[in-house]
Write an enzyme that holds these catalytic residues in place. Structure first.
Site, PDB file in Angstrom:
ATOM      1  N   GLY A 273     -22.901  60.539  11.680  1.00 35.78           N
ATOM      2  CA  GLY A 273     -22.665  59.991  13.044  1.00 35.78           C
ATOM      3  C   GLY A 273     -21.281  59.767  13.555  1.00 35.78           C
ATOM      4  O   GLY A 273     -21.222  59.554  14.123  1.00 35.78           O
TER       5      GLY A 273
ATOM      6  N   GLY B 115     -23.484  65.324   9.780  1.00 36.40           N
ATOM      7  CA  GLY B 115     -24.264  64.541  10.136  1.00 36.40           C
ATOM      8  C   GLY B 115     -24.416  62.696  10.207  1.00 36.40           C
ATOM      9  O   GLY B 115     -25.569  62.445  10.294  1.00 36.40           O
TER      10      GLY B 115
ATOM     11  N   SER C  73     -19.675  68.056  14.453  1.00 31.82           N
ATOM     12  CA  SER C  73     -20.233  69.356  15.439  1.00 31.82           C
ATOM     13  C   SER C  73     -18.833  69.149  16.763  1.00 31.82           C
ATOM     14  O   SER C  73     -18.578  70.362  17.104  1.00 31.82           O
ATOM     15  CB  SER C  73     -21.803  69.028  16.342  1.00 31.82           C
ATOM     16  OG  SER C  73     -21.679  67.354  17.075  1.00 31.82           O
TER      17      SER C  73
ATOM     18  N   SER D 242     -19.556  63.126  14.368  1.00 33.27           N
ATOM     19  CA  SER D 242     -19.182  64.375  14.949  1.00 33.27           C
ATOM     20  C   SER D 242     -18.765  65.504  14.680  1.00 33.27           C
ATOM     21  O   SER D 242     -17.789  66.059  15.054  1.00 33.27           O
ATOM     22  CB  SER D 242     -18.053  63.615  16.348  1.00 33.27           C
ATOM     23  OG  SER D 242     -18.966  63.864  17.418  1.00 33.27           O
TER      24      SER D 242
ATOM     25  N   ASP E  74     -18.088  62.548  22.427  1.00 34.59           N
ATOM     26  CA  ASP E  74     -17.800  63.632  21.390  1.00 34.59           C
ATOM     27  C   ASP E  74     -16.787  64.019  20.977  1.00 34.59           C
ATOM     28  O   ASP E  74     -15.835  64.321  20.792  1.00 34.59           O
ATOM     29  CB  ASP E  74     -18.746  63.775  20.186  1.00 34.59           C
ATOM     30  CG  ASP E  74     -20.281  62.738  20.411  1.00 34.59           C
ATOM     31  OD1 ASP E  74     -20.299  61.642  20.060  1.00 34.59           O
ATOM     32  OD2 ASP E  74     -20.989  63.655  19.908  1.00 34.59           O
TER      33      ASP E  74
HETATM   34  P1  ADP Z   1     -22.534  64.920  12.938  1.00 38.84           P
HETATM   35  O1  ADP Z   1     -21.935  65.327  14.614  1.00 38.84           O
HETATM   36  O2  ADP Z   1     -22.746  63.348  13.402  1.00 38.84           O
HETATM   37  O3  ADP Z   1     -21.582  65.110  12.523  1.00 38.84           O
HETATM   38  P2  ADP Z   1     -24.689  66.273  13.943  1.00 38.84           P
HETATM   39  O4  ADP Z   1     -26.060  66.524  13.511  1.00 38.84           O
HETATM   40  O5  ADP Z   1     -24.860  66.281  15.956  1.00 38.84           O
HETATM   41  O6  ADP Z   1     -24.208  65.307  13.554  1.00 38.84           O
HETATM   42  O7  ADP Z   1     -23.978  67.806  13.697  1.00 38.84           O
HETATM   43  C1  ADP Z   1     -24.343  68.455  12.410  1.00 38.84           C
HETATM   44  C2  ADP Z   1     -24.264  69.735  12.647  1.00 38.84           C
HETATM   45  O8  ADP Z   1     -22.719  70.333  12.659  1.00 38.84           O
HETATM   46  C3  ADP Z   1     -24.484  70.540  10.879  1.00 38.84           C
HETATM   47  O9  ADP Z   1     -25.789  70.416  10.656  1.00 38.84           O
HETATM   48  C4  ADP Z   1     -23.801  72.010  11.179  1.00 38.84           C
HETATM   49  O10 ADP Z   1     -24.284  72.520  11.280  1.00 38.84           O
HETATM   50  C5  ADP Z   1     -22.679  71.871  11.969  1.00 38.84           C
HETATM   51  N1  ADP Z   1     -21.413  71.611  11.046  1.00 38.84           N
HETATM   52  C6  ADP Z   1     -20.448  70.317  11.350  1.00 38.84           C
HETATM   53  N2  ADP Z   1     -19.628  70.657  10.333  1.00 38.84           N
HETATM   54  C7  ADP Z   1     -19.964  71.785   9.820  1.00 38.84           C
HETATM   55  C8  ADP Z   1     -19.254  72.454   8.566  1.00 38.84           C
HETATM   56  N3  ADP Z   1     -17.973  72.058   7.533  1.00 38.84           N
HETATM   57  N4  ADP Z   1     -19.519  74.080   8.562  1.00 38.84           N
HETATM   58  C9  ADP Z   1     -20.256  74.327   8.809  1.00 38.84           C
HETATM   59  N5  ADP Z   1     -21.211  73.741  10.329  1.00 38.84           N
HETATM   60  C10 ADP Z   1     -21.047  72.596  10.151  1.00 38.84           C
HETATM   61 MG    MG Z   2     -22.909  65.657  16.197  1.00 40.01          MG
END
Ligand code: ADP
Ligand code: MG
Length: 384
Positions: free
Chosen positions: A122, A120, A126, A124, A170
């Site tokens: 930024g 979360g 996700s 990526s 992303d």
């Molecule tokens: P960002 O992509 O900037 O890190 P996002 O809000 O787009 O932030 O995505 C974060 C989400 O991706 C988390 O809330 C979770 O649902 C998922 N996620 C990311 N990394 C993991 C991980 N290591 N294990 C499980 N879920 C993850």
């Molecule tokens: Mg993201």
């Protein structure tokens, strides 16, 4: 350093999938503009093996969380116990759903993952997660899809299944990363080109630690404002399809048909797209100083015109720019929190990182997590 894959089971499918940081071209991917991200050397790592049935079991070591769902339940969005899929489950399930909707074979799977990407922030995490699963299911299914098509399916998973209205940047960057290169990406034509980073510079990311709830609503509001700008400008420029089609000079001429707030948003987008073009020339000439000036202008625009910065992010940028060896600094990602990205002379990077941490503590009274990043290869199966 020990191999992070040692934490994972010794299964046949092993995927490494990077995060990304955008160097320039912010809030332009949903305006069909051009962007300049790099894939970074922080990764989701995943081990997987196919199952004979249609069950998918996944464990995230980072979240200490397990989930189970059946492929036949994907449309109903429930887990194997019949409870609604929520939170991080929506990302892998969304990828399975999007791949199936694309006519690809998706098998039952057992997977364990771990990541050194902040969640979360930024960077990526996700998209890294999505591409890791897309590649795992590709390996398990024995089919092969172009990286761009995989990235698009992952974007569809995030948009339609996880319910996050992100552009394609992303997933593109995660899938196409090239070591030592920035990625020039035209989000309209989907053409892209790796451009060598200046060899004597380093990319430093500073995570403010701020995670604002406002981020999602602010992002969606900016998207709407950009659409409003296009429909109003169309009364004067009937051929435009997005802000990508409007030059800064055209906005000078016709901007009077926009309410002041909307005009500021549009000005950011059209000038930011122009900055990306200029930045490509800087990269062609190994001109880190020129690139850095464009980053600084980009930050001022995000702060004053697009209004997605925060005092803490402005503070991080100002502090960075006052430190020797820093060519440029700006907030990166959607804004309202998250990270800044800095272009720094390689020799000065160590001192820069220490000094930036010290000044942020002094000025803002809080900790900043700082990473020095290498532009890295995109998501791939280990051993390929
Ligand atoms: P960002 O992509 O900037 O890190 P996002 O809000 O787009 O932030 O995505 C974060 C989400 O991706 C988390 O809330 C979770 O649902 C998922 N996620 C990311 N990394 C993991 C991980 N290591 N294990 C499980 N879920 C993850
Ligand atoms: Mg993201």
């Amino acid at each position: 350093m020990s191999d992070p894959f040692e934490q994972l089971p010794d299964w046949e499918i092993r995927v490494i999938s990077p995060g990304r940081v955008n160097l320039l071209g912010e809030h332009v991917d949903y305006n069909q503009g051009t962007v300049l991200p790099i894939a970074i050397d922080r990764f989701v790592r995943l081990a997987a093996r196919p199952r004979a049935d249609d069950l998918v079991t996944i464990e995230s070591l980072d979240l200490k969380s397990r989930l189970q769902f059946r492929l036949e339940d994907l449309d109903r969005r429930v887990d194997a116990q019949g409870k609604p899929l929520t939170g991080w489950a929506l990302y892998p399930a969304g990828v399975a759903w999007a791949l199936r909707a694309g006519g690809l074979e998706v098998r039952g799977l057992e997977a364990v993952l771990t990541s050194d990407l902040p969640i979360g922030a930024g960077l990526s995490s996700s998209a890294a997660l999505e591409l890791a699963f897309a590649l795992a299911w590709q390996a398990a299914g024995g089919w092969q899809l172009e990286r761009m098509a995989l990235a698009q399916l992952c974007q569809r998973a995030e948009n339609a299944y996880a319910g996050v209205a992100c552009g394609l940047m992303d997933q593109f960057a995660c899938a196409h990363g090239v070591a030592r290169h920035a990625l020039y990406f035209d989000t309209r034509s989907l053409q892209w080109q790796p451009l060598p980073m200046p060899p004597d510079s380093a990319v430093v990311i500073a995570d403010s630690g701020l995670r604002r709830q406002l981020a999602a609503s602010g992002y969606n509001q900016r998207r709407v404002e950009c659409e409003q700008a296009v429909s109003l400008l169309r009364t004067r420029l009937p051929d435009i399809r997005s802000l990508r089609d409007v030059s800064p000079a055209q906005l000078d001429e016709h901007g009077d048909c926009l309410p002041p707030e909307i005009r500021k948003r549009a000005r950011h987008v059209v000038e930011e797209i122009a900055r990306v073009q200029q930045a490509c020339f800087c990269l062609a000439q190994d001109d880190a100083a020129g690139f850095g000036r464009l980053m600084v202008a980009g930050h001022a625009s995000l702060r004053d015109l697009f209004e997605v910065s925060l005092p803490e992010l402005d503070g991080l940028v100002d502090a960075a720019l006052s430190i020797e060896g820093c060519c440029g600094a700006r907030l990166t990602g959607a804004g309202f929190g998250g990270c800044t990205v800095n272009l720094v002379a390689r020799d000065a990077a160590g001192d820069f990182m220490a000094e930036l941490g010290r000044r942020y503590r002094q000025d803002c009274g809080s900790q900043v997590v700082i990473y020095c990043c290498q532009p890295s290869r995109g998501a791939h199966l280990l051993g390929t």
